[in-house]
Structure formats: structure tokens, C-alpha cells
Design a protein around this motif. Sequence first.
Motif, PDB file in Angstrom:
ATOM      1  N   TRP A  26       0.803  -1.129  -0.215  1.00 52.15           N
ATOM      2  CA  TRP A  26      -0.063   0.127   0.087  1.00 52.15           C
ATOM      3  C   TRP A  26       0.906   1.247  -0.123  1.00 52.15           C
ATOM      4  O   TRP A  26       1.628   1.559   0.858  1.00 52.15           O
ATOM      5  CB  TRP A  26      -0.894  -0.244   1.071  1.00 52.15           C
ATOM      6  N   LEU A  27       0.806   2.096  -1.004  1.00 48.60           N
ATOM      7  CA  LEU A  27       1.670   3.173  -1.347  1.00 48.60           C
ATOM      8  C   LEU A  27       1.184   4.486  -0.675  1.00 48.60           C
ATOM      9  O   LEU A  27       1.728   5.340  -0.337  1.00 48.60           O
ATOM     10  CB  LEU A  27       2.207   3.251  -2.665  1.00 48.60           C
ATOM     11  N   LYS A  28      -0.215   4.671  -0.830  1.00 51.42           N
ATOM     12  CA  LYS A  28      -0.908   5.921  -0.495  1.00 51.42           C
ATOM     13  C   LYS A  28      -2.257   5.513   0.124  1.00 51.42           C
ATOM     14  O   LYS A  28      -2.651   4.528  -0.278  1.00 51.42           O
ATOM     15  CB  LYS A  28      -1.191   6.959  -1.732  1.00 51.42           C
ATOM     16  N   PRO A  29      -2.921   6.275   0.983  1.00 52.27           N
ATOM     17  CA  PRO A  29      -4.292   5.928   1.752  1.00 52.27           C
ATOM     18  C   PRO A  29      -5.171   6.151   0.510  1.00 52.27           C
ATOM     19  O   PRO A  29      -5.216   7.161  -0.317  1.00 52.27           O
ATOM     20  CB  PRO A  29      -4.360   6.876   2.628  1.00 52.27           C
ATOM     21  N   THR A  30      -6.366   5.338   0.618  1.00 52.89           N
ATOM     22  CA  THR A  30      -7.439   5.401  -0.316  1.00 52.89           C
ATOM     23  C   THR A  30      -8.426   6.227   0.762  1.00 52.89           C
ATOM     24  O   THR A  30      -8.510   6.122   1.939  1.00 52.89           O
ATOM     25  CB  THR A  30      -8.185   4.066  -0.628  1.00 52.89           C
ATOM     26  N   ARG A  31      -8.872   7.471   0.100  1.00 52.42           N
ATOM     27  CA  ARG A  31      -9.633   8.231   0.930  1.00 52.42           C
ATOM     28  C   ARG A  31     -11.205   8.231   0.493  1.00 52.42           C
ATOM     29  O   ARG A  31     -11.500   8.030  -0.575  1.00 52.42           O
ATOM     30  CB  ARG A  31      -9.208   9.908   0.813  1.00 52.42           C
ATOM     31  N   PRO A  32     -11.948   8.897   1.361  1.00 46.41           N
ATOM     32  CA  PRO A  32     -13.439   8.860   0.812  1.00 46.41           C
ATOM     33  C   PRO A  32     -13.835   9.633  -0.226  1.00 46.41           C
ATOM     34  O   PRO A  32     -12.861  10.748  -0.458  1.00 46.41           O
ATOM     35  CB  PRO A  32     -14.264   9.685   2.064  1.00 46.41           C
ATOM     36  N   GLY A  33     -14.218   9.223  -1.260  1.00 42.46           N
ATOM     37  CA  GLY A  33     -14.573   9.926  -2.607  1.00 42.46           C
ATOM     38  C   GLY A  33     -13.615   9.409  -3.457  1.00 42.46           C
ATOM     39  O   GLY A  33     -13.742   9.865  -4.889  1.00 42.46           O
TER      40      GLY A  33
END
Length: 160
Positions: free
Chosen positions: A89-96
Motif C-alpha cells: 500500500w503506497l498511499k491511503p485511499t480516501r472517501p470519494g
Amino acid sequence: MTVYYLDDLHVGQRFTSGSQVLDEAQIKGFASEFDPQPFHLDEEAAKATVFGGLAASGWHTAAVTMRLLVQGGLPIAGGIIGYGGELSWLKPTRPGDTLSVVSEIVEITPSRSQPDRGSVRVRSETRNQRGEVVQTFTARLVVPRQIGSTSGDAAVDPGP
């Protein structure tokens, strides 16, 4: 939908999935059931973490990735059957965020002991709507050969 057997694939071949949007309710719902950590459940608590805000569980991102692959992003005959891999996982997944997956065939190895199949190594990048890679997954898959495939084998005359 076209499905691909081992002999249909080649190194460098790419596949692109459809997309899926993750909203806050989905992120919190998944987290409450499978990964109940504050940075997945509470915006205020998440601000004080390395994420700096609400982030989907990496396992949620992985599950969405799998769904996108199964729904046509990696149309392997017989389904996506893995026997190992590496997940990052390289970057967080955000709402939207709108996620999609681009997969590339990295290696193809016909089985010596099971002529009806082989293995394929596939590198999949899950990207958000900005094209940022949020997850990579390099998987080893079992892929069937099409019945009657003679790639590299002598043809057999079935006779009259």
C-alpha cells in the motif's frame, strides 16, 4: 466478455478494469467489520495519525481491487486463482476516491507436470482518480490452457 487462456497471454499485455468510488460510509462499514482501527472509523481520531485523515483499510482497497479484477479487469479463463503474491500500500485511499486497476502480464510459465495449465505472474496497480498508485499487487496465478492447445507440443492426429 473475452476470457484469456495461458496461450492467449503474452508478457507486457495490459488489462484495465472498470472503476469504483469509495465513500465514507463504505470505508467505515468495512472497517467496523474487518479492521476496526480509529483511523478507519473516526475522522477526528484519524487527523492525529500518520494518515492525517480518514483512510480506508488497506484490506478494503485490496477487496475492491479483487472485485474490479473479477468484473473484467483481468479476464482469465476459469477465474483468478492465486497461489501467492506480494501486496504493498503506497498511499491511503480516501472517501470519494475512484479506484481502477491496471494489470500487466510479467511472466508466463507453462507447467511441465500439468500440461493443462501454467502459471502467470501479474503486476496490478490500483490507482485513484488522480492516477496515483495506492496499491500494488504482484500475484502468481494458475491459468488453464485451452483444450487442444498445442503451443510447443507436437500435434497428435486423432485418426479417422
